[in-house]
Design a protein around this motif. Structure first.
Motif, PDB file in Angstrom:
ATOM      1  N   PHE A 168       2.446   1.871  -3.391  1.00  0.00           N
ATOM      2  CA  PHE A 168       1.368   2.334  -4.269  1.00  0.00           C
ATOM      3  C   PHE A 168       1.037   3.806  -3.996  1.00  0.00           C
ATOM      4  O   PHE A 168       0.934   4.610  -4.924  1.00  0.00           O
ATOM      5  CB  PHE A 168       0.147   1.433  -4.050  1.00  0.00           C
ATOM      6  CG  PHE A 168      -1.113   1.898  -4.700  1.00  0.00           C
ATOM      7  CD1 PHE A 168      -1.287   1.813  -6.072  1.00  0.00           C
ATOM      8  CD2 PHE A 168      -2.169   2.399  -3.935  1.00  0.00           C
ATOM      9  CE1 PHE A 168      -2.473   2.222  -6.674  1.00  0.00           C
ATOM     10  CE2 PHE A 168      -3.344   2.807  -4.518  1.00  0.00           C
ATOM     11  CZ  PHE A 168      -3.494   2.728  -5.895  1.00  0.00           C
ATOM     12  N   LYS A 211       0.838  -1.203   0.000  1.00  0.00           N
ATOM     13  CA  LYS A 211       0.000   0.000   0.000  1.00  0.00           C
ATOM     14  C   LYS A 211       0.869   1.248   0.000  1.00  0.00           C
ATOM     15  O   LYS A 211       0.601   2.207  -0.722  1.00  0.00           O
ATOM     16  CB  LYS A 211      -0.913   0.005   1.217  1.00  0.00           C
ATOM     17  CG  LYS A 211      -1.693   1.282   1.372  1.00  0.00           C
ATOM     18  CD  LYS A 211      -2.343   1.401   2.726  1.00  0.00           C
ATOM     19  CE  LYS A 211      -3.068   2.732   2.838  1.00  0.00           C
ATOM     20  NZ  LYS A 211      -3.450   3.042   4.190  1.00  0.00           N
ATOM     21  N   ALA A 244      -1.885  -7.214  -8.554  1.00  0.00           N
ATOM     22  CA  ALA A 244      -1.103  -7.371  -7.321  1.00  0.00           C
ATOM     23  C   ALA A 244      -0.773  -8.839  -7.046  1.00  0.00           C
ATOM     24  O   ALA A 244       0.332  -9.165  -6.609  1.00  0.00           O
ATOM     25  CB  ALA A 244      -1.849  -6.757  -6.143  1.00  0.00           C
ATOM     26  N   GLY A 296      -0.549  -2.817  -9.704  1.00  0.00           N
ATOM     27  CA  GLY A 296      -0.521  -3.645  -8.508  1.00  0.00           C
ATOM     28  C   GLY A 296       0.925  -3.760  -8.073  1.00  0.00           C
ATOM     29  O   GLY A 296       1.837  -3.620  -8.886  1.00  0.00           O
ATOM     30  N   TRP A 350      -5.762   0.642  -8.264  1.00  0.00           N
ATOM     31  CA  TRP A 350      -5.229  -0.615  -7.732  1.00  0.00           C
ATOM     32  C   TRP A 350      -6.034  -1.783  -8.298  1.00  0.00           C
ATOM     33  O   TRP A 350      -7.264  -1.714  -8.395  1.00  0.00           O
ATOM     34  CB  TRP A 350      -5.325  -0.620  -6.217  1.00  0.00           C
ATOM     35  CG  TRP A 350      -4.791  -1.860  -5.590  1.00  0.00           C
ATOM     36  CD1 TRP A 350      -5.500  -2.965  -5.245  1.00  0.00           C
ATOM     37  CD2 TRP A 350      -3.446  -2.135  -5.229  1.00  0.00           C
ATOM     38  NE1 TRP A 350      -4.673  -3.915  -4.689  1.00  0.00           N
ATOM     39  CE2 TRP A 350      -3.401  -3.426  -4.667  1.00  0.00           C
ATOM     40  CE3 TRP A 350      -2.257  -1.406  -5.323  1.00  0.00           C
ATOM     41  CZ2 TRP A 350      -2.223  -4.010  -4.199  1.00  0.00           C
ATOM     42  CZ3 TRP A 350      -1.086  -1.984  -4.851  1.00  0.00           C
ATOM     43  CH2 TRP A 350      -1.082  -3.273  -4.299  1.00  0.00           C
TER      44      TRP A 350
END
Length: 182
Positions: free
Chosen positions: A59, A56, A81, A159, A76
């Protein structure tokens, strides 16, 4: 015997992954998204339970930098991911060398959700230290012209996946541009 242990660990990991995602449905017409818990926690050292927080943080740092340059944020994608996380794990545990091996297979899997991908890119990173992981990763990517071009390019979904082993922390990010046809 060592190969048997590796295969057994892979088997256990796949069983766990299947168990955790059993019943999960993928709508091929709508990309998956994830809601992160609201937190201001910045991960300064590695803890296996904090990998999603590290992902996170990477990102968010990248999106914040994109916005500061007048670029749109990327969305996202859980699908992306998962592919990034698996690639990072494969590198971390030595199943594959550090690199982009298998990228076409990862993109093929992603295309099950995003049928029309206009373009894509992947960046990877590894570091031995376990402090300031997210900021080190992003700073190194921004300092490399190839990586910077990918994370700041004309992409709209991404991701991040992180894994750790005794060899270090491995990070993979895939970015895609979803076609308007999708």
């Amino acid at each position: 015997m060592h190969t048997f242990i590796k295969l057994f660990i892979i088997f256990l990991f796949l069983q766990l992954a299947f168990f955790l995602h059993c019943g999960e449905r993928v709508n091929p017409f709508e990309p998956e998204t994830i809601e992160f818990p609201d937190t201001e926690l910045k991960v300064k050292s590695y803890d296996p339970n904090q990998l999603p927080l590290l992902e996170k943080e990477v990102f968010e740092i990248i999106n914040s930098h994109r916005v500061s340059l007048g670029l749109p944020e990327c969305n996202w994608s859980i699908t992306i991911a998962k592919q990034c996380r698996t690639h990072s794990q494969n590198m971390a545990f030595g199943y594959i060398d550090f690199g982009h091996q298998g990228l076409q297979e990862r993109l093929s899997t992603i295309k099950n959700t995003f049928r029309f991908i206009a373009k894509s890119g992947e960046v990877i990173y590894r570091q031995l230290i376990t402090e300031d992981v997210a900021s080190n990763v992003v700073q190194n990517w921004l300092n490399d012209s190839n990586s910077r071009q990918k994370i700041l390019g004309d992409f709209n979904f991404t991701g991040v996946g992180i894994a750790k082993s005794e060899k270090g922390i491995y990070v993979t990010q895939i970015v895609i541009k979803r076609s308007e046809l999708d």
